[in-house]
Write an enzyme that holds these catalytic residues in place. Structure first.
Site, short mmCIF file in Angstrom:
data_model
loop_
_atom_site.label_atom_id
_atom_site.label_comp_id
_atom_site.label_asym_id
_atom_site.label_seq_id
_atom_site.Cartn_x
_atom_site.Cartn_y
_atom_site.Cartn_z
N ARG A 260 1.03 -1.29 -0.16
CA ARG A 260 0.01 -0.06 -0.57
C ARG A 260 0.91 1.03 0.22
NH1 ARG A 260 -5.22 -0.26 3.91
NH2 ARG A 260 -3.25 -1.11 5.50
N LYS B 51 0.97 -19.99 5.97
CA LYS B 51 0.23 -20.46 6.75
C LYS B 51 0.00 -19.07 7.78
CE LYS B 51 1.81 -22.31 10.80
NZ LYS B 51 2.98 -21.55 11.64
N ASP C 182 -0.10 -23.73 15.54
CA ASP C 182 1.16 -23.00 14.87
C ASP C 182 1.87 -23.90 14.76
OD1 ASP C 182 2.48 -20.91 14.51
OD2 ASP C 182 3.68 -21.91 16.35
N HIS D 94 3.06 -28.34 10.92
CA HIS D 94 4.88 -28.68 10.66
C HIS D 94 4.69 -30.18 11.24
CE1 HIS D 94 5.36 -25.65 9.32
NE2 HIS D 94 5.85 -24.20 10.56
C1 BG6 Z 1 6.36 -20.64 12.22
C2 BG6 Z 1 5.84 -21.04 13.42
O1 BG6 Z 1 5.18 -21.46 11.46
O2 BG6 Z 1 7.54 -21.93 12.23
C3 BG6 Z 1 6.68 -20.58 14.52
O3 BG6 Z 1 4.55 -20.17 12.95
C4 BG6 Z 1 8.02 -21.44 14.88
O4 BG6 Z 1 6.29 -20.62 15.81
C5 BG6 Z 1 8.86 -21.91 13.09
O5 BG6 Z 1 8.87 -20.83 15.47
C6 BG6 Z 1 9.72 -23.26 13.37
O6 BG6 Z 1 10.16 -22.20 12.57
P1 BG6 Z 1 11.69 -23.08 12.14
O7 BG6 Z 1 11.61 -23.01 10.82
O8 BG6 Z 1 12.56 -22.00 12.44
O9 BG6 Z 1 12.34 -24.35 12.91
#
Ligand code: BG6
Length: 484
Positions: free
Chosen positions: A51, A148, A235, A240
């Protein structure tokens, strides 16, 4: 061993939210690294849209600062930096009005792959998808990329999927779970399906249980508002950890192709039993020497959001019936360590008698840091009379095994953004997968709410709440240590 870089076809990549944190911290640095690696075709371009009324030079300056911060080694190469920035453009645009759309249209070229990265909150997904179509920006080579959190629960994920489906086909939608872009996560598939050694043993007949740990030392600083509504279940577990579980547990796909892989992952999620309330532990970090407790960080003395989850999951299918999967993740833990431990059963009979003790093989796949594999094997303890046994590690670090030029593998976003351009959806989540994952997580969260569950406090810098140990102890098992 030097990996070959195959340039991608020419593209125009539009990043909505181009001035935002994710674009500056992850997406643009990833594109820059791929540019330096020679993966861009000569004539590729990035158009950031946001924006703010910035001119292109001010935006390039902003990108240059970000690259210096996030890719310092490469950004020192001024030729590379300037070459990259020359391909970066900017347009001031509003997702909710007509402002800026015709200017964006004027910048896009024919005969190019066109990708639109929605690096914005989900409430803008619908308006953006609609305007891309209404402004005639979508061509047959158009892809959209969404981040996400993909929804907050099943219902909101279904609504988002429906919104996107109104404008794009599933084959054009790339839902990012950055764990799938990590080299070592992809390696799970290589280890499982590239070796004859493991797969015959990869089932409940030989595997006692599997542990999936994603431990973090970071807290939630700067993301308090989002995290307070999400918690560790939404989260981390819904996406993950779920993806890791799928890759570890799925049947071999017939080929490494997007739908074959995603079909198999979906079957795993759908075969998950509902989690029993006594098979799950929630925790919340308390103050410690390294910082304040969760409640203080979010400014809510009564917060019941969990920053830690440990649970026992069951997959009801032929391969895994009877083998529990223990998952745990948490913030502000003792070390940053993502690891999958496959604990095999004891040998059915010990020819060495009771005094040899009980021994079982274990395979640890370290995802980060110190990526590698360790296989615990049993051998004879040297120099002793009789036959005493001892466990020793067969240890392999990928960096050492693959040579110094592989010490710095591409970051997850590098792989994923290039896959978008290549049109390969294998490492992206399909809409039905995301929905199935929410369908499994939602009842757990609803159960907590219905019971007024309060997470157990745990010390910052510890391995998590004591109840997580009990979860294992009750089953006669214990967690593998969290090691950096
Ligand atoms: C993100 C989460 O998707 O992944 C975070 O929102 C988290 O809370 C992160 O810290 C972890 O990713 P990585 O790559 O550091 O293991």
């Amino acid at each position: 061993m030097v990996s070959r870089v195959i340039p991608v076809d020419p593209f125009d990549l539009v990043i909505f939210g181009g001035t935002g944190d994710l674009a500056q911290r992850k997406i643009l640095p990833a594109l820059f690294r791929r540019y330096c690696a020679g993966q861009w075709s000569a004539d590729a371009r990035i158009i950031a849209a946001a924006r703010g009324e910035l001119d292109v030079n001010a935006f390039r300056e902003m990108v240059s600062v970000s690259l210096n911060r996030h890719v310092p080694k490469r950004a020192k190469d001024l030729k590379a930096l300037n070459g990259f920035l020359a391909n970066v453009d900017y347009v001031a645009l509003d997702a909710l009005s007509d402002s800026g759309w015709s200017e964006l249209a004027g910048k896009l070229r024919e005969d190019r792959i066109r990708a639109f990265y929605f690096s914005v909150g989900p409430r803008l997904f619908g308006p953006l998808a609609e305007r891309i179509n209404a402004s005639g920006l979508a061509n047959t080579e158009t892809r959209i990329v969404v981040e996400k959190p993909f929804g907050h629960d099943l219902q909101s994920a279904q609504a988002l999927n429906a919104t996107l489906a109104a404008h794009f086909s599933e084959s054009q939608i790339y839902r990012i779970d950055h764990y799938l872009g990590k080299e070592t996560v992809q390696n799970l598939m290589a280890v499982r399906f590239g070796n004859m050694l493991f797969e015959p043993l990869w089932n409940s007949q030989y595997v006692d249980h599997i542990q999936i740990t994603v431990a973090e030392t970071v807290g939630i600083d700067g993301r308090e508002e989002y995290y307070e509504r999400a918690g560790a279940m939404r989260d981390m577990v819904q996406n993950h950890l779920m993806q890791l579980l799928c890759l570890i547990a799925m049947e071999p796909p017939a080929k490494f192709d997007p739908n074959a892989v995603r079909d198999e992952k979906l079957k795993v999620i759908r075969a998950l039993d509902p989690v029993e309330p006594h098979h799950i532990v929630r925790g919340q970090f308390a103050a410690g020497p390294d910082g304040p407790g969760y409640r203080e960080v979010v400014g809510n003395p009564r917060s019941t959001t969990e920053s830690y989850v440990a649970l026992r999951a069951h997959i009801s299918n032929w391969r895994w019936a009877g083998t529990p999967f223990y998952l745990r993740t948490g913030k502000r833990l003792v070390a940053r360590s993502s690891v999958i431990n496959v604990l095999f059963k004891d040998a059915p009979h010990s020819i060495f008698g009771e005094e040899a003790g009980r021994h079982a093989n274990a395979l640890s796949i370290r995802l980060q840091p110190n990526e590698g594999i360790t296989l615990k094997v049993t051998i004879k303890e040297p120099g002793q009379g009789g036959m005493r046994l001892v466990d020793v590690p067969l240890d392999m670090s990928f960096a050492e095994a693959l040579g110094p030029e592989n010490q710095d593998p591409p970051d997850a976003y590098e792989r994923l953004v290039m896959d978008v351009i290549r049109g390969n959806q294998t490492l992206f989540m399909r809409g039905d997968e995301v929905e199935a994952a929410w369908a499994w997580t939602d009842p757990v969260i609803a159960g907590w709410q219905a019971r007024g569950d309060v997470p157990k406090p745990y010390d910052s810098g510890s391995t998590g709440p004591g109840d997580a140990e009990l979860l294992m102890k009750r089953d006669g098992r214990r967690w593998q240590g969290i090691k950096p």
